[in-house]
Design an enzyme around this catalytic site. Structure first.
Site: not given
Length: 733
Positions: A331, A368
């Site tokens: 993330d 990401e």
């Protein structure tokens, strides 16, 4: 952390940082914890049965590398414990605050969001002869879902297992995964997390889990009631049992991991661990101690510090080696690659270590590739060994099938041609280097964050009032199209058009070069009723429904058909980019034709009135091997069109494999000869298998095909994909 000398190992690999946490041996325990700024660190040991009773306090001694340690016989399996640190008065130390061991393998949750106890656990587990599936990248199809939401409402999963680790590995769930054709389940965060006080005050919770409390502990609330009652060791065993059963079924487990920030929020937030142990080391700060937040969550881990980088690396090693996890999706990964000056570099020692560490050699690593800080958008820049969520793919595909069609209905013509879409379809060679190839791209149309696929075709704007932020949260630009009505409608024509749009989106996703990711529930048309930021909705809005209407069963059949076709046709999943005039093993040689079966010309790529394309791909293998070949028709206008199949030297027949125009995928498929025509009634895709007289194109035919491309006016990249100058990834108009 000095990375100026690439010949020297980074400081976080120093042996002084080995063995952090608690280690048991010969009836004693050694605890080791890092703190640079502390002046004293203590171990607090609690009564096994009364978690408010501190029975012993053990001082730790500072040693090499600012690691504090003690060896004691007071800790054993099952012992609850915490830490306490004292430091300079002008820092954020609090000598009264009890702190979680950052390396604790088990947590006992208390009554509040900052009430925990670390616990020493028995980590033994019998893996038997079950090995990791080790699915090759080109065969990987990822299914992203929420651990709880996946099984919470499944009628064939026993209620006691609903929403649990054991529930995810129930035979009913495994059958779903296998029949759908996915190879990996990517789980939203399962590291122990807590809900923010702000959400709790609103009567909501952090459902997604991007608010980590501990990087080494599975979230206890996802375990069965029996496991929770038995304690943290049983919770960990249930998680490992889930991994083992999924591996037995050939399904990989990928974890969405949040190493960019923690649940401690900003300086005024909860102090549960890192802030109280060594705030200045673990969190990015300016010279005045103010936090530098590139995550939007109040804090950012400072991976330019050796102890912080080592914490991340050790956590990854633990989940990969001890828990058997097959991959990680990072993330806001840009935050992990920021240096001491807070700027991103793909050469960051931590990013390089994740890629090269022997303990992580068999795991998939997915970035990401953005955060909210300056220079945060880094798609395509993470370097070899990394895969990346490709937001440029997502946006282009949504534009082509949705917002462009919306624009065309209002303006009479779409805003762009088909060139940028073709580049994405063929593997995004303008985003990823030749060294990395198309499989570096994680292709996705939807994810947990944003509209579901059904909502993409049903809503023009977000509907997030249930989140308690007056509809201010969530993205305003969704590239969606409601097709004439906002939300549910009884209009049969609109509903049919929406269903076809979903099939076009799925067809693109599963027939594109790259690694596809499906969002759980999209295969059966799940809706969140227009909520594009359902992070705080732990309810039927976000749980998968398993009660489906006939059209939802039909959609699922399409997705299963497409995954099977992808598996059977390697020309759809090249591992390398083609190079014009060269033999590149692992690539797919490509040709591009218009609706007349003629080689695409430059004006056709850029002409918004001619959004029709035929994409021919042939896999490249050793000389003399049979070659798989496909032809994909794409029509990006709502007007009907007659398409003529191209006459390619050596090709004798086209076999219909799949069409988005069918409500139900047909089992009886037609065959066509070169030069035959196929009618597409509106926006559509149609895939064909290609036969040739010797099951491979001859060298003369390949040379002829290359000559046709070279002699056309089509702008072509070195990888034989299209990049239209001034048009690629244009914003929605």
């Amino acid at each position: 952390m000095d990375s100026s000398d690439p010949t020297q190992p980074p400081a976080f690999l120093d042996a002084a940082l080995d063995g952090l946490g608690v280690r048991l041996a010969d009836g004693t325990a050694t605890i080791r914890v890092h703190s640079h700024d502390a002046t004293a660190v203590e171990l607090l040991v609690f009564n096994d049965d009364d978690l408010d009773w501190v029975t012993d306090t053990v001082p730790l001694t500072r040693g090499e590398g600012d690691v504090w340690s003690a060896t004691t016989d007071l800790l054993h399996v099952g012992s609850p414990y915490m830490l306490r640190a004292t430091g300079p008065a002008d820092s954020r130390f609090n000598s009264e605050r009890m702190l979680i061991d950052p390396y604790s393998r088990g947590l006992i949750p208390g009554d509040g969001y900052e009430d925990f106890r670390s616990v020493v656990i028995d980590e033994t587990f019998d893996w038997g002869d079950v090995a990791k599936p080790a699915v090759p990248l080109d065969e990987t199809i990822i299914y992203e879902g929420h651990l709880k939401g996946l099984s919470k409402r499944h009628p064939d999963v026993p209620p006691a297992l609903h929403g649990t680790y054991a529930g995810l590995a129930h035979p009913a769930m495994i059958e779903h995964f296998r029949s759908l054709g996915i190879t990996a389940v990517e789980l939203l965060p399962i590291h122990a997390f807590s809900s923010e006080p702000r959400l709790l005050n609103l009567g909501l919770s952090n459902y997604w889990g991007y608010n980590t409390v501990s990087f080494f502990t599975p979230h206890a609330a996802y375990a069965t009631a029996d496991a929770r009652r038995a304690g943290p060791a049983a919770v960990l065993r249930e998680f490992k049992g889930m991994v083992k059963l999924l591996h037995q079924a050939g399904i990989e487990v990928i974890l969405d991991v949040v190493y960019n920030h923690t649940s401690e929020e900003g300086p005024g937030g909860p102090t549960t661990s890192l802030r109280g142990l060594d705030d200045a080391t673990y969190y990015r700060q300016g010279d005045d101690g103010s936090y530098i937040d590139t995550t939007g969550c109040g804090n950012t881990l400072n991976t330019s510090q050796a102890a912080t980088a080592r914490l991340v690396l050790d956590s990854l090693r633990y989940w990969a080696r001890e828990v058997g996890v097959d991959g990680f999706r990072f993330d806001l990964a840009t935050s992990l690659g920021r240096d001491a000056g807070h700027e991103f570099t793909a050469e960051h020692p931590l990013l390089q270590a994740i890629r090269t560490d022997p303990a992580l050699s068999d795991v998939k690593i997915i970035a990401e590739p953005w955060d909210v800080g300056l220079g945060g958008w880094q798609t395509g820049n993470f370097g070899p060994g990394w895969q990346e969520w490709n937001d440029r793919y997502r946006d282009r595909v949504r534009n082509f099938w949705l917002s462009d069609i919306d624009y065309a209905r209002r303006a009479g013509i779409a805003p762009t041609g088909i060139g940028g879409f073709a580049t994405r379809l063929a593997g995004s060679s303008n985003t990823f280097s030749n060294e990395r190839g198309p499989l570096a791209s994680i292709n996705f149309v939807t994810a947990h964050d944003g509209f579901t696929m059904r909502d993409l075709v049903s809503y023009g704007t977000k509907h997030n009032l249930a989140n308690g932020e007056h509809n201010r949260d969530g993205a305003d630009q969704n590239r969606s199209f409601n097709h004439g009505a906002e939300g549910p409608t009884d209009d049969a024509a609109i509903r049919a058009t929406r269903r076809k749009a979903i099939r076009n989106l799925f067809g693109t996703l599963l027939l594109s070069a790259g690694t596809p990711m499906i969002t759980a529930g999209d295969e059966t048309g799940r809706t969140q009723h227009g909520n594009n930021n359902a992070y705080c909705q732990d309810s039927p809005m976000t749980w998968l429904s398993w009660q489906h209407e006939p059209w939802q069963h039909d959609l699922r059949a399409h997705v299963s058909t497409l995954t099977r076709i992808r598996r059977e046709n390697p020309a759809l999943r090249p591992s390398r980019y083609a190079v014009l005039g060269e033999h590149v093993e692992g690539a797919s040689e490509m040709e591009w034709f218009d609706e007349n079966g003629e080689t695409m010309s430059a004006d056709r790529w850029q002409n918004a009135g001619h959004r029709t394309l035929q994409y021919f791909a042939a896999e490249t293998l050793h000389d003399g091997d049979p070659r798989n070949k496909i032809l994909l028709m794409i029509h990006g206008n709502e007007s009907p069109i007659v398409v003529r199949l191209p006459r390619i030297p050596g090709v004798t027949r086209y076999r219909s494999l799949w069409s988005s125009e069918e409500e139900v995928p047909q089992t009886e498929r037609l065959t066509y000869a070169p030069g035959d025509t196929v009618t597409l009634t509106s926006t559509a895709m149609h895939l064909f298998g290609v036969d040739s007289d010797d099951e491979k194109l001859t060298d003369d035919a390949i040379d002829a095909a290359a000559l046709r491309v070279e002699s056309s006016d089509t702008p072509v990249t070195d990888s034989a994909t299209v990049a239209v100058t001034g048009q690629e990834d244009a914003p929605v108009q």
